[in-house]
Design a protein around this motif. Sequence first.
Motif, PDB file in Angstrom:
ATOM      1  N   ALA A  44       1.263   9.825   3.446  1.00  0.00           N
ATOM      2  CA  ALA A  44       1.553  10.215   2.058  1.00  0.00           C
ATOM      3  C   ALA A  44       0.632  11.344   1.623  1.00  0.00           C
ATOM      4  N   VAL A  45      -0.635  11.287   2.050  1.00  0.00           N
ATOM      5  CA  VAL A  45      -1.603  12.326   1.683  1.00  0.00           C
ATOM      6  C   VAL A  45      -1.217  13.665   2.315  1.00  0.00           C
ATOM      7  N   THR A  78      -7.792   9.353   1.860  1.00  0.00           N
ATOM      8  CA  THR A  78      -7.109   8.532   2.862  1.00  0.00           C
ATOM      9  C   THR A  78      -7.891   7.277   3.219  1.00  0.00           C
ATOM     10  N   ILE A 105      -5.622   5.514   0.545  1.00  0.00           N
ATOM     11  CA  ILE A 105      -4.200   5.842   0.405  1.00  0.00           C
ATOM     12  C   ILE A 105      -3.635   6.176   1.777  1.00  0.00           C
ATOM     13  N   ASN A 106      -2.421   5.737   2.055  1.00  0.00           N
ATOM     14  CA  ASN A 106      -1.790   5.988   3.348  1.00  0.00           C
ATOM     15  C   ASN A 106      -1.838   7.465   3.724  1.00  0.00           C
ATOM     16  N   ASN A 107      -2.274   7.742   4.964  1.00  0.00           N
ATOM     17  CA  ASN A 107      -2.526   9.143   5.328  1.00  0.00           C
ATOM     18  C   ASN A 107      -1.260   9.989   5.445  1.00  0.00           C
ATOM     19  N   SER A 160       0.549   4.081  -2.886  1.00  0.00           N
ATOM     20  CA  SER A 160       0.409   5.504  -2.525  1.00  0.00           C
ATOM     21  C   SER A 160       1.446   6.357  -3.247  1.00  0.00           C
ATOM     22  N   THR A 201      -7.364  13.379   7.844  1.00  0.00           N
ATOM     23  CA  THR A 201      -6.719  12.195   7.259  1.00  0.00           C
ATOM     24  C   THR A 201      -6.749  11.017   8.233  1.00  0.00           C
ATOM     25  N   MET A 258       0.831  -1.215   0.000  1.00  0.00           N
ATOM     26  CA  MET A 258       0.000   0.000   0.000  1.00  0.00           C
ATOM     27  C   MET A 258       0.862   1.260   0.000  1.00  0.00           C
ATOM     28  N   THR A 287      -5.062   1.632  -8.779  1.00  0.00           N
ATOM     29  CA  THR A 287      -5.475   1.640  -7.371  1.00  0.00           C
ATOM     30  C   THR A 287      -6.946   1.264  -7.226  1.00  0.00           C
TER      31      THR A 287
END
Length: 599
Positions: free
Chosen positions: A113-114, A106, A109-111, A67, A144, A63, A414
């Motif tokens: 990274a966001v 999020t 997607i990994n928070n 991301s 997030t 993951m 994704t």
Amino acid sequence: MDRTIVLTLGVVVTALVFFITEWLPVDLTAILVAVVLIVLGLVSPDEGISGFGNSATITVMAMFILSAGIARTGAMQIMRDKLLQWGGKTASQQIFVMGMLVGSITAFINNTAVVAVFLPIVEDWCRRQKISASKMLIPLSYATIMGGMITVIGTSTNILASGLSAKLGYGEFELFQFTKLGLIVFAIGMIYLSFFAPKLLPNRKQTNGKLLSQEYGLKEYVSEVVITPRSSLIGQTLRSSEIQRKFDLDVLEIVRNNVHFPQPIADKVLEAGDILLVRGSREDLLSIRERQGIDILPEVEFGTSSIAESELISTEESVAEVLILNNSNLIGSTLKDLRFRQRYNATVLAIRRGQEFLRERMGRVPLRFGDLLLIQGPKQSLLGLQTSRDLLVIEQRDVDNLRQDKALIALGITAAVVLVAAIGWMPILVSALAGVILMVVTGCLKPGEIYDAVRWDIIFLLAGLIPLGIAMDKSGATKWLAEHLVSMGQNLPSSWILTLFFIATALLTEILSNNASVVLMLPIAVEVAKTLDLNPFAFMFAVTFAASNSYITPIGYQTNTMVYGPGGYKFLDFTRVGAPLSLIMAIVIPRLIIWLYGL
């Protein structure tokens, strides 16, 4: 009490001390725990390293890479445009729009990274709107965190909890198993952030034209000096003169006959009449004035005008803020150890650590996660930092560095990963790994980038903690703790026991990592549920949500630490905004779990 239980609990207590005091990095502490468990015979060698091959660990790794594919192709820039378009004028509307955008991302997607992508976007947006970034960055982090609780793949904690559920005999969580709960919690959180947070958030870091030099208080720390005909520096280079090594001084630029020589200038031979733009305190400049034969030019010192900042910024030179990321290789090292100036061809003018500003003897200060560095150097050098995995430049990334033609492909991959797992064609582990391969094959990521994309500290943390859960189960420590908890709470209603587990996990996650809290609390919660003949899923969901319920401090969750410096926050700003939110969640989430899933 059985000897193995005593040993296991002793390891747990020792690990807690190490996690809280941070004598070692948390990932190294986790690996140390695994080694100690093997040495004491509490787990076999195969069990001790089983965390590295655990499905949860591999899924988290995949993951992170997915991301990165989204981030490197600029797919999230589409959301940036929507943020600018729909942002609105009132603080409530701005927080709501931002929260809905980042929260929806999020969920998949990994928070961290966001936040890394959106932090400079939100700062730029605040600059355009002429509002304080401190009004927006805590809501960015909190949104997030809450968005990550919508699906199983939203955070590494959820994935780990799913893996623990399978190990305890209840199977892995389905992708959308607690999405109803997550959506309601997210809605409640966004209502609070939109209507109440603006009144509680400080109006501290103004972005409406305030110069970085003024913000960092550089008035007395950047000056111009001229080399006099009697100077001992004439004929020497900066490198050979060693004035930058002997004194707390950095030469940023050399001006000769109105010609500016930017970095690198270490090997430039100095001449009489050269003007040096330097970073250093007045005391240091005065101490070397007579010894080195220089004169300070007071008329261009920092004053109320922007002349000194114009000296720092030119057609070739610029200043920027960069954030030390939580997986940075720079953490724990000093600028001197890193040879920062030579490594990045840029000079650190000041370090911001929360509300604290460091402007002297910076070369001796070990860097920390969340530190904000004000740096000056050639624009090309600062542009190159945008691709660094150790530093985040707090300004909009140059879209030329993004593979925008691959954005829709990355989004499609994704989405396919999520869809395939959601309809049960294959486990999320398999679909995520297939997605990683497709990201590379389609050119969304280069092969070498997949290794930089992985948060190895999280991977080693998970791999080291999973054997601790095995030892707790094998030794009987989990059952022993559960029995004692049941005996202490036997007169309490079941709903109160669920609530107490939520509160205990939430408090634990404020001082430990969220993943460590899940590993320790989830098996105990399940054992208590079995003993009381209650729904084990209710207790697993309570622990999983509580582990991400980290709003009270800037150090309890990675995204909080990431916005700490850029927002100009004080430690208690998080407590003021986060404590009411944590209290609301502690009251609401256990009751929602009972309503949705039964007890």
